[in-house]
Each structure stands twice: as structure tokens, then as C-alpha cells.
Motif scaffolding. Structure first.
Motif, PDB file in Angstrom:
ATOM      1  N   ARG A  24       8.278   2.628  -8.363  1.00 40.84           N
ATOM      2  CA  ARG A  24       7.448   3.690  -7.794  1.00 40.84           C
ATOM      3  C   ARG A  24       6.006   3.228  -7.711  1.00 40.84           C
ATOM      4  O   ARG A  24       5.405   2.854  -8.723  1.00 40.84           O
ATOM      5  CB  ARG A  24       7.554   4.955  -8.646  1.00 40.84           C
ATOM      6  N   LEU A  25       5.466   3.250  -6.510  1.00 43.64           N
ATOM      7  CA  LEU A  25       4.083   2.856  -6.286  1.00 43.64           C
ATOM      8  C   LEU A  25       3.174   4.038  -6.613  1.00 43.64           C
ATOM      9  O   LEU A  25       3.408   5.161  -6.144  1.00 43.64           O
ATOM     10  CB  LEU A  25       3.907   2.446  -4.823  1.00 43.64           C
ATOM     11  N   VAL A  26       2.154   3.802  -7.433  1.00 42.79           N
ATOM     12  CA  VAL A  26       1.295   4.904  -7.870  1.00 42.79           C
ATOM     13  C   VAL A  26      -0.171   4.512  -7.718  1.00 42.79           C
ATOM     14  O   VAL A  26      -0.522   3.326  -7.741  1.00 42.79           O
ATOM     15  CB  VAL A  26       1.576   5.292  -9.338  1.00 42.79           C
ATOM     16  N   PRO A  27      -1.059   5.494  -7.566  1.00 42.10           N
ATOM     17  CA  PRO A  27      -2.489   5.198  -7.514  1.00 42.10           C
ATOM     18  C   PRO A  27      -2.969   4.595  -8.829  1.00 42.10           C
ATOM     19  O   PRO A  27      -2.407   4.848  -9.902  1.00 42.10           O
ATOM     20  CB  PRO A  27      -3.129   6.571  -7.275  1.00 42.10           C
ATOM     21  N   ARG A  28      -4.010   3.821  -8.725  1.00 41.06           N
ATOM     22  CA  ARG A  28      -4.584   3.169  -9.906  1.00 41.06           C
ATOM     23  C   ARG A  28      -4.912   4.169 -11.006  1.00 41.06           C
ATOM     24  O   ARG A  28      -4.622   3.943 -12.186  1.00 41.06           O
ATOM     25  CB  ARG A  28      -5.838   2.413  -9.468  1.00 41.06           C
ATOM     26  N   ASP A  29      -5.492   5.318 -10.645  1.00 38.21           N
ATOM     27  CA  ASP A  29      -5.913   6.292 -11.640  1.00 38.21           C
ATOM     28  C   ASP A  29      -4.740   6.876 -12.399  1.00 38.21           C
ATOM     29  O   ASP A  29      -4.872   7.229 -13.579  1.00 38.21           O
ATOM     30  CB  ASP A  29      -6.721   7.414 -10.985  1.00 38.21           C
ATOM     31  N   LEU A  34      10.406  -5.558  -1.515  1.00 40.58           N
ATOM     32  CA  LEU A  34      11.099  -5.613  -2.805  1.00 40.58           C
ATOM     33  C   LEU A  34      12.428  -6.371  -2.790  1.00 40.58           C
ATOM     34  O   LEU A  34      12.728  -7.068  -3.777  1.00 40.58           O
ATOM     35  CB  LEU A  34      11.312  -4.198  -3.337  1.00 40.58           C
ATOM     36  N   PRO A  35      13.260  -6.275  -1.731  1.00 41.57           N
ATOM     37  CA  PRO A  35      14.590  -6.924  -1.806  1.00 41.57           C
ATOM     38  C   PRO A  35      14.568  -8.399  -2.189  1.00 41.57           C
ATOM     39  O   PRO A  35      15.327  -8.800  -3.085  1.00 41.57           O
ATOM     40  CB  PRO A  35      15.171  -6.685  -0.401  1.00 41.57           C
ATOM     41  N   PRO A  36      13.725  -9.261  -1.583  1.00 42.86           N
ATOM     42  CA  PRO A  36      13.749 -10.659  -2.030  1.00 42.86           C
ATOM     43  C   PRO A  36      13.226 -10.853  -3.453  1.00 42.86           C
ATOM     44  O   PRO A  36      13.671 -11.764  -4.163  1.00 42.86           O
ATOM     45  CB  PRO A  36      12.862 -11.380  -1.007  1.00 42.86           C
ATOM     46  N   ILE A  37      12.304 -10.017  -3.879  1.00 45.95           N
ATOM     47  CA  ILE A  37      11.823 -10.097  -5.259  1.00 45.95           C
ATOM     48  C   ILE A  37      12.952  -9.754  -6.219  1.00 45.95           C
ATOM     49  O   ILE A  37      13.211 -10.464  -7.198  1.00 45.95           O
ATOM     50  CB  ILE A  37      10.623  -9.148  -5.469  1.00 45.95           C
ATOM     51  N   ARG A  84       0.794  -1.223   0.000  1.00 45.52           N
ATOM     52  CA  ARG A  84       0.000   0.000   0.000  1.00 45.52           C
ATOM     53  C   ARG A  84       0.829   1.277   0.000  1.00 45.52           C
ATOM     54  O   ARG A  84       0.329   2.331  -0.399  1.00 45.52           O
ATOM     55  CB  ARG A  84      -0.942   0.008   1.206  1.00 45.52           C
ATOM     56  N   THR A  85       2.065   1.225   0.484  1.00 43.46           N
ATOM     57  CA  THR A  85       2.875   2.432   0.607  1.00 43.46           C
ATOM     58  C   THR A  85       4.283   2.176   0.074  1.00 43.46           C
ATOM     59  O   THR A  85       4.703   1.028  -0.105  1.00 43.46           O
ATOM     60  CB  THR A  85       2.991   2.874   2.072  1.00 43.46           C
ATOM     61  N   GLN A  86       5.024   3.261  -0.137  1.00 42.03           N
ATOM     62  CA  GLN A  86       6.409   3.117  -0.588  1.00 42.03           C
ATOM     63  C   GLN A  86       7.255   2.438   0.483  1.00 42.03           C
ATOM     64  O   GLN A  86       8.219   1.745   0.162  1.00 42.03           O
ATOM     65  CB  GLN A  86       6.987   4.490  -0.938  1.00 42.03           C
ATOM     66  N   GLN A  87       6.878   2.589   1.750  1.00 43.74           N
ATOM     67  CA  GLN A  87       7.575   1.859   2.815  1.00 43.74           C
ATOM     68  C   GLN A  87       7.338   0.361   2.675  1.00 43.74           C
ATOM     69  O   GLN A  87       8.246  -0.445   2.918  1.00 43.74           O
ATOM     70  CB  GLN A  87       7.102   2.336   4.193  1.00 43.74           C
ATOM     71  N   LEU A 119       0.569  -9.105  -2.469  1.00 43.98           N
ATOM     72  CA  LEU A 119       2.012  -9.272  -2.590  1.00 43.98           C
ATOM     73  C   LEU A 119       2.419 -10.099  -3.810  1.00 43.98           C
ATOM     74  O   LEU A 119       3.341  -9.714  -4.541  1.00 43.98           O
ATOM     75  CB  LEU A 119       2.575  -9.911  -1.317  1.00 43.98           C
ATOM     76  N   VAL A 120       1.769 -11.238  -4.051  1.00 46.74           N
ATOM     77  CA  VAL A 120       2.187 -12.081  -5.174  1.00 46.74           C
ATOM     78  C   VAL A 120       1.942 -11.376  -6.501  1.00 46.74           C
ATOM     79  O   VAL A 120       2.799 -11.388  -7.389  1.00 46.74           O
ATOM     80  CB  VAL A 120       1.470 -13.446  -5.130  1.00 46.74           C
TER      81      VAL A 120
END
Length: 233
Positions: free
Chosen positions: A96-101, A75-78, A66-69, A135-136
Motif C-alpha cells: 500500500r502506497l501511503v503519503p510520507r506524513d 511491482l510484478p518484476p520486483i 507516485r500512485t497505486q497504479q 523506482l530503485v
């Protein structure tokens, strides 16, 4: 006399004393939920109280990024798994995580998009992933978009949509291979059987070409030189 064991609804857990329906993932849901909005990934009834960008069931919502945190945490294991598959960007690329819109407003075609990579020549200008994905599915989208970044940075040039998207789906499928649990299996099945002529047919063509030529690395070398997948002998 033999007893009858009634199954339980995958959404509410109540005994299936009423007729129901089966989701695309094979889960049985009672008809109490027939008119509820399905969750984006699993097809179970969505919990709208979660207030997420995408409709999610409680199970998927528990893992939503849900957040950049959250990105920094998961992300590291991915990224490590993607590097172990010998796909390494030449310069680091920020997810970069962004809103759907924000994603939808950048595109003009039909359908929902969960990720987007913006490139200019060999440079990756932006790599966006939709907020609130489980997550997946987040990992699948990251792997897919990283392949777009890799192809740009490695100078593969202008590939046909079917070839490029097929290679991206191939990396996403490879990332899924060592991910445990039902959601990973459902994502593998979704990619493998996707009827879309670009993404689905592209994946199957890339997979078959890699098998035919003796591995993904040799297949990628062929694509870099010729701009197409290797054909049959």
C-alpha cells in the motif's frame, strides 16, 4: 601543449569553471547549487517544482512511484525476483502506497522512514511504502518490508531489532544484485556501508553469518530455531 578537459556539473550540465562539491554518490556538482536542498536518494539538488512528498532531482523524479497504479505496474518484476530468492509469503500481502506524513505519524523515533509493516502474531495487517520514492529505492523498501512479513508469517517470533532489520536489509541487498545502473549500485553501497548500529551492523552480521554457515537458507533455519544469528564456530 596538452589540453584541459573541464568536467560538467551533474546537476545543470554546465562546465565546472567554478569550484564545487561531490555528492555522497561521487557526482560532481558546481557551487551554484551549494545552498539548494539535496534530493533524498542521490544528493543532487532537488527540483521543488516536482511537488513530490520527498525532495527529488529530475532524474529520480522520472522514475518516482507516485500512485497505486504505478505500484501495479512496477511491482510484478520486483515480487518475482524476491520469490526467486526463496522468500515467499504464505498469504499474499498488498503493498500500500501511503503519503510520507502517514508513515511519520505512526512512529515516535527520529529519522525518516520509507516503509512499515504492521503484524499481529502470524498475520500481516498492513505493508506500507512511502509515496514518491524513485523506482530503485521503492524496490529496496518493498524487499525490506516483505522480509518483515515473511518472518512474521513463518513464525520467527520476537527477534532483536538488529537481527530482524539485518535480515530485511540482507534481502534488499540481494534484490539489488541483478538491478542495473548507477542508482542500484549506490543503494548497494548505502546498505553495505551504513554506519547505523541496527540496520548497518545488522546487515553485515547477517551477511557474514550466511557466508559462515553455508547460505541464507541454513542461516534462516538457525534463526527460526534459536532466535539469533549463528555465531562463529
Amino acid at each position: 601543449m596538452a589540453g584541459v578537459i573541464l568536467p560538467r556539473c551533474a546537476a545543470c550540465g554546465r562546465l565546472m569553471t567554478l569550484t564545487g562539491f561531490v555528492t555522497a554518490n561521487g557526482e560532481l556538482v558546481c557551487r551554484r547549487h551549494a545552498h539548494e536542498r539535496p534530493a533524498v536518494c542521490c544528493g543532487l539538488p532537488a527540483d521543488l517544482a516536482l511537488r513530490t512528498d520527498w525532495p527529488l532531482c529530475p532524474r529520480c523524479g522520472a522514475t518516482a512511484v507516485r500512485t497505486q497504479q504505478d505500484v501495479k505496474r512496477v511491482l510484478p518484476p520486483i515480487a518475482a525476483r524476491i520469490r526467486s530468492l526463496s522468500i515467499r509469503t504464505t498469504t499474499p500481502v498488498r503493498v500500500r502506497l501511503v503519503p510520507r506524513d502517514e508513515l511519520q505519524n505512526r512512529l515516535t523515533g527520529p529519522g525518516e522512514v520509507h516503509g512499515l509493516t504492521v503484524v499481529a502474531g502470524l498475520d500481516v495487517m498492513d505493508l506500507m511504502v512511502a509515496r514518491d520514492l524513485p523506482l530503485v529505492r521503492f524496490g529496496v523498501v518493498v524487499a525490506h518490508e516483505v522480509m518483515h512479513a515473511y518472518l512474521a508469517q513463518q513464525g520467527f517470533g520476537d527477534l532483536s531489532p538488529q537481527v530482524e532489520e539485518g535480515l530485511c536489509e540482507l534481502l534488499a541487498h540481494a534484490w539489488l544484485k541483478d538491478q542495473p545502473g548507477d542508482p542500484a549500485e549506490w543503494e548497494r553501497r548505502r546498505i553495505t556501508h551504513n554506519p547505523d548500529p541496527v540496520y548497518g551492523d545488522g546487515f553485515r552480521a547477517a551477511r557474514d553469518a550466511a557466508i559462515r554457515i553455508g547460505g541464507v537458507r541454513r542461516m534462516l533455519d538457525h534463526v527460526r530455531r534459536h532466535g539469533t544469528l549463528p555465531g562463529p564456530p
